[in-house]
Motif scaffolding. Structure first.
Motif, PDB file in Angstrom:
ATOM      1  N   LEU A  29       0.825  -1.213   0.000  1.00 20.95           N
ATOM      2  CA  LEU A  29       0.000   0.000   0.000  1.00 20.95           C
ATOM      3  C   LEU A  29       0.858   1.261   0.000  1.00 20.95           C
ATOM      4  O   LEU A  29       0.452   2.297  -0.550  1.00 20.95           O
ATOM      5  CB  LEU A  29      -0.943   0.002   1.202  1.00 20.95           C
ATOM      6  N   GLN A  31       3.326   1.818  -1.735  1.00 20.45           N
ATOM      7  CA  GLN A  31       3.794   2.101  -3.097  1.00 20.45           C
ATOM      8  C   GLN A  31       2.790   2.935  -3.905  1.00 20.45           C
ATOM      9  O   GLN A  31       3.092   3.349  -5.018  1.00 20.45           O
ATOM     10  CB  GLN A  31       4.073   0.793  -3.852  1.00 20.45           C
ATOM     11  N   VAL A  32       1.612   3.161  -3.330  1.00 19.74           N
ATOM     12  CA  VAL A  32       0.534   3.837  -4.056  1.00 19.74           C
ATOM     13  C   VAL A  32       0.326   5.228  -3.481  1.00 19.74           C
ATOM     14  O   VAL A  32       0.288   5.410  -2.258  1.00 19.74           O
ATOM     15  CB  VAL A  32      -0.778   3.030  -3.960  1.00 19.74           C
ATOM     16  N   ARG A  33       0.201   6.207  -4.358  1.00 20.57           N
ATOM     17  CA  ARG A  33       0.085   7.591  -3.915  1.00 20.57           C
ATOM     18  C   ARG A  33      -1.324   7.945  -3.437  1.00 20.57           C
ATOM     19  O   ARG A  33      -1.496   8.903  -2.688  1.00 20.57           O
ATOM     20  CB  ARG A  33       0.498   8.535  -5.045  1.00 20.57           C
ATOM     21  N   PRO A  37      -6.251   3.904  -1.636  1.00 17.01           N
ATOM     22  CA  PRO A  37      -6.128   3.165  -2.900  1.00 17.01           C
ATOM     23  C   PRO A  37      -7.167   2.063  -3.037  1.00 17.01           C
ATOM     24  O   PRO A  37      -7.573   1.441  -2.057  1.00 17.01           O
ATOM     25  CB  PRO A  37      -4.713   2.578  -2.812  1.00 17.01           C
ATOM     26  N   VAL A  39      -7.882  -1.566  -4.036  1.00 17.66           N
ATOM     27  CA  VAL A  39      -7.094  -2.792  -4.087  1.00 17.66           C
ATOM     28  C   VAL A  39      -8.009  -3.953  -4.448  1.00 17.66           C
ATOM     29  O   VAL A  39      -8.930  -4.285  -3.699  1.00 17.66           O
ATOM     30  CB  VAL A  39      -6.406  -3.074  -2.734  1.00 17.66           C
ATOM     31  N   CYS A  65      -7.794   1.686   2.686  1.00 22.50           N
ATOM     32  CA  CYS A  65      -7.914   1.380   1.265  1.00 22.50           C
ATOM     33  C   CYS A  65      -9.349   0.951   0.984  1.00 22.50           C
ATOM     34  O   CYS A  65     -10.160   0.820   1.895  1.00 22.50           O
ATOM     35  CB  CYS A  65      -6.932   0.279   0.861  1.00 22.50           C
ATOM     36  N   GLN A  89      -8.626   0.282 -10.685  1.00 23.58           N
ATOM     37  CA  GLN A  89      -7.895  -0.152  -9.504  1.00 23.58           C
ATOM     38  C   GLN A  89      -6.509   0.486  -9.428  1.00 23.58           C
ATOM     39  O   GLN A  89      -5.852   0.698 -10.441  1.00 23.58           O
ATOM     40  CB  GLN A  89      -7.747  -1.670  -9.504  1.00 23.58           C
ATOM     41  N   ASP A  90      -6.075   0.769  -8.200  1.00 20.29           N
ATOM     42  CA  ASP A  90      -4.706   1.230  -7.977  1.00 20.29           C
ATOM     43  C   ASP A  90      -3.756   0.056  -7.799  1.00 20.29           C
ATOM     44  O   ASP A  90      -2.580   0.144  -8.160  1.00 20.29           O
ATOM     45  CB  ASP A  90      -4.645   2.118  -6.725  1.00 20.29           C
ATOM     46  N   VAL A  91      -4.265  -1.043  -7.224  1.00 22.32           N
ATOM     47  CA  VAL A  91      -3.472  -2.250  -6.985  1.00 22.32           C
ATOM     48  C   VAL A  91      -4.296  -3.465  -7.391  1.00 22.32           C
ATOM     49  O   VAL A  91      -5.480  -3.559  -7.039  1.00 22.32           O
ATOM     50  CB  VAL A  91      -3.075  -2.396  -5.499  1.00 22.32           C
ATOM     51  N   THR A 123      -1.246   0.951 -12.947  1.00 20.05           N
ATOM     52  CA  THR A 123      -1.718   0.119 -11.842  1.00 20.05           C
ATOM     53  C   THR A 123      -0.575  -0.756 -11.338  1.00 20.05           C
ATOM     54  O   THR A 123       0.164  -1.336 -12.133  1.00 20.05           O
ATOM     55  CB  THR A 123      -2.884  -0.772 -12.300  1.00 20.05           C
ATOM     56  N   LEU A 124      -0.428  -0.847 -10.017  1.00 16.71           N
ATOM     57  CA  LEU A 124       0.570  -1.736  -9.426  1.00 16.71           C
ATOM     58  C   LEU A 124       0.025  -3.155  -9.437  1.00 16.71           C
ATOM     59  O   LEU A 124      -1.034  -3.431  -8.863  1.00 16.71           O
ATOM     60  CB  LEU A 124       0.873  -1.307  -7.987  1.00 16.71           C
TER      61      LEU A 124
END
Length: 246
Positions: A29, A31-33, A37, A39, A65, A89-91, A123-124
């Motif tokens: 988590l 790693q996400v700005r 986020p 997930v 998140c 999605q961010d992750v 996206t991660l």
């Protein structure tokens, strides 16, 4: 000028499904700005096992998140809705299980193409075991019973991946043999407890929740020989809780 998103993915040797400390989940988590986020857990490799889904939700609902789950064995979204959902999605966190089955199901539903698109948009992508294997060109797997190679990944990370490098009998020697004979390309061997972040194809962070766990680069070296190089990992520690004034 338009900002070009970074291409980022993480190989995990632990997380909510195996560890109680949550250190690797917090690292993901971090790693996400985004403040909260989104997930998405993708449990395809386990056949969408309900207990696995419940464990993810229990771990991530308590974090800052917005967790969600993408089931494919009882799919509910049409193609347009599926694309909209994944690209929001961010992750994307992929669970463990059977790597070969995971890839086959994804390709049947077009998820492989959507994940490539999400990856290109920033996206991660991350995962443990099969969820780490799937991103590379090839992987070391027990998808077919005995340990063997699978040269059929998504190719978002160049080379190969071997999970459970230190914890499953035969993993180390079998993966080394596959790389030495060039059955699998050079790659990354992940011990349990490790997290490895790749940005635009380059290793940019390597962490561990336990001091002894390592990440290895394994490459062919001459005739049927290998070169194994241990890479330094940053030790993750639990955040200190603020103390109450006396």
């Amino acid at each position: 000028m338009a900002v070009v998103p970074e291409h980022r993915l993480a190989l995990l040797g632990g997380g909510f499904s195996t560890d109680d400390d949550g250190l690797l989940d917090d690292w993901v988590l971090d790693q996400v700005r985004a403040a909260r986020p989104k997930v998405c857990f993708v449990p395809t490799a386990s056949g969408d096992a309900p207990a696995y889904v419940e464990k993810f939700l229990a771990a991530y609902k308590s974090r800052s998140c917005e967790p969600s789950v993408l089931p494919l064995f009882r799919r509910e979204l049409d193609d347009d809705a599926l694309r909209t959902f994944l690209l929001s999605q961010d992750v994307v966190y992929v669970g463990g299980g059977n790597t070969a089955n995971l890839l086959a199901v994804w390709r049947a539903h077009g998820v492989d193409r959507l994940l490539r698109e999400a990856f290109d948009r920033g996206t991660l992508l991350c995962g443990i075991s099969a969820g780490a294997n799937c991103w590379a060109d090839g992987s070391h797997t027990d998808s077919f019973g005995p340990l063997t190679h699978l040269s059929d990944g998504l190719g978002l990370l160049s080379g190969s991946v071997c999970p459970h490098y230190d914890s499953e009998p035969g993993r180390r020697s079998s993966y080394q043999a596959a790389v030495a004979t060039r059955t699998l390309p050079a790659g990354w061997a992940v011990e349990d407890g490790v997290g490895a972040l790749f940005t635009d194809g380059l290793l940019t962070d390597a962490v561990t929740r336990t001091p002894q766990a390592l990440l290895y680069r394994v490459e062919p070296d001459g005739d049927d020989e290998i070169k194994e190089r241990a890479l330094p990992c940053r030790l993750l520690v639990a955040a200190q809780q603020p103390t109450s004034p006396a």
